[in-house]
Design a protein around this motif. Sequence first.
Motif, PDB file in Angstrom:
ATOM      1  N   UNK A  34       0.820  -1.216   0.000  1.00  0.00           N
ATOM      2  CA  UNK A  34       0.000   0.000   0.000  1.00  0.00           C
ATOM      3  C   UNK A  34       0.853   1.264   0.000  1.00  0.00           C
ATOM      4  N   UNK A  35       2.036   1.176   0.581  1.00  0.00           N
ATOM      5  CA  UNK A  35       2.924   2.342   0.635  1.00  0.00           C
ATOM      6  C   UNK A  35       3.722   2.507  -0.652  1.00  0.00           C
ATOM      7  N   UNK A  36       3.806   1.449  -1.440  1.00  0.00           N
ATOM      8  CA  UNK A  36       4.518   1.459  -2.723  1.00  0.00           C
ATOM      9  C   UNK A  36       5.961   1.941  -2.562  1.00  0.00           C
ATOM     10  N   UNK A  37       6.632   1.381  -1.557  1.00  0.00           N
ATOM     11  CA  UNK A  37       8.022   1.761  -1.312  1.00  0.00           C
ATOM     12  C   UNK A  37       8.997   0.592  -1.432  1.00  0.00           C
ATOM     13  N   UNK A  38       8.487  -0.617  -1.620  1.00  0.00           N
ATOM     14  CA  UNK A  38       9.400  -1.756  -1.509  1.00  0.00           C
ATOM     15  C   UNK A  38      10.391  -1.846  -2.668  1.00  0.00           C
ATOM     16  N   UNK A  39      10.058  -1.294  -3.831  1.00  0.00           N
ATOM     17  CA  UNK A  39      11.024  -1.309  -4.930  1.00  0.00           C
ATOM     18  C   UNK A  39      12.169  -0.344  -4.632  1.00  0.00           C
ATOM     19  N   UNK A  40      11.849   0.879  -4.200  1.00  0.00           N
ATOM     20  CA  UNK A  40      12.903   1.822  -3.828  1.00  0.00           C
ATOM     21  C   UNK A  40      13.730   1.290  -2.665  1.00  0.00           C
ATOM     22  N   UNK A  41      13.074   0.586  -1.761  1.00  0.00           N
ATOM     23  CA  UNK A  41      13.783  -0.021  -0.637  1.00  0.00           C
ATOM     24  C   UNK A  41      14.790  -1.051  -1.134  1.00  0.00           C
ATOM     25  N   UNK A  42      14.371  -1.865  -2.085  1.00  0.00           N
ATOM     26  CA  UNK A  42      15.290  -2.877  -2.619  1.00  0.00           C
ATOM     27  C   UNK A  42      16.445  -2.217  -3.378  1.00  0.00           C
ATOM     28  N   UNK A  43      16.176  -1.077  -4.013  1.00  0.00           N
ATOM     29  CA  UNK A  43      17.272  -0.349  -4.676  1.00  0.00           C
ATOM     30  C   UNK A  43      18.305   0.116  -3.643  1.00  0.00           C
ATOM     31  N   UNK A  44      17.827   0.523  -2.479  1.00  0.00           N
ATOM     32  CA  UNK A  44      18.762   0.889  -1.407  1.00  0.00           C
ATOM     33  C   UNK A  44      19.552  -0.332  -0.956  1.00  0.00           C
ATOM     34  N   UNK A  45      18.890  -1.478  -0.899  1.00  0.00           N
ATOM     35  CA  UNK A  45      19.596  -2.717  -0.578  1.00  0.00           C
ATOM     36  C   UNK A  45      20.712  -2.974  -1.598  1.00  0.00           C
TER      37      UNK A  45
END
Length: 285
Positions: free
Chosen positions: A120-131
């Motif tokens: 719902x927050x639509x942040x997990x792709x950007x989070x994985x990019x940080x990973x």
Amino acid sequence: MTFRSESSTVPSVVLNDGHVIPTLGFGVFQVADAEAFDVVSAALGAGYRSIDTAAIYGNEVEVGRAIRESGVPRDEIYVTTKLWNSEQGYDSTLRAFDESVSRLGLDYLDLYLIHWPVAQADRFVDTFRAFQTLKSQGRVGSIGVSNFTRDHLSRVMAETGEIPAVNQIELHPHLGQADLRAFHAENGITTEAWSPLGRGADLKDPVVVEIAEETGRTPAQVIIRWHLQLGNVVIPKSVTPSRIRENFDVFGFELTADQMHRVTALDQGTRIGPDPDVLTYGLDV
């Protein structure tokens, strides 16, 4: 391949990035910080060489102290922690990583996981990019996710160009996750099982009890062995030293094909934890 030390020889699997992870690790979910030092010390003393924690567990400080003071070389201990939901996003992920390794008192992690997709927050792709940035900096060996569905995984792979090394999911005899495990296998993602004993409920299943009697093993050992023979990485948790040792003693026997089938047939699709498609706990939007 195996993880080896003076006191432990645990089979390992090779991840899609070439690193290896022990097939049997030790989880510390719901282990209070005040008891985490003793519990993790007992696990390392029993021979475990993989410790799995998370920022939200609130025990990284004492988990890290137990690792540092164990007398086991750091490069012989596989350490995993997880990013909490409210910290998702590129910059906030980098900050949260710094905070986790600081609490742990370690210079690097072996595996870093996104704890939940919270789509719902639509942040997990950007989070994985940080990973990916952390991995490129050599601060973490492998990057992965937890509680991701096939759709979540497909989006990460399509938009970042990288396949997560691990997906840690709820998985036990009453929730076999066969379709998701098959997707993992097709894409080279290692399946790691949390709540591998169904938080104790699966230990009472008559089929599991019967197989324990047949093998002269405990119900917990039967289920852990089932996971290992399926090819899962498994992280049972206990705070009782005798059970910590017992859960580690699973390499001296094998389940037959019939016994494996009987345990697998217990799958009812029953979750103990939240549904990853709807969970929003800890989400700060």
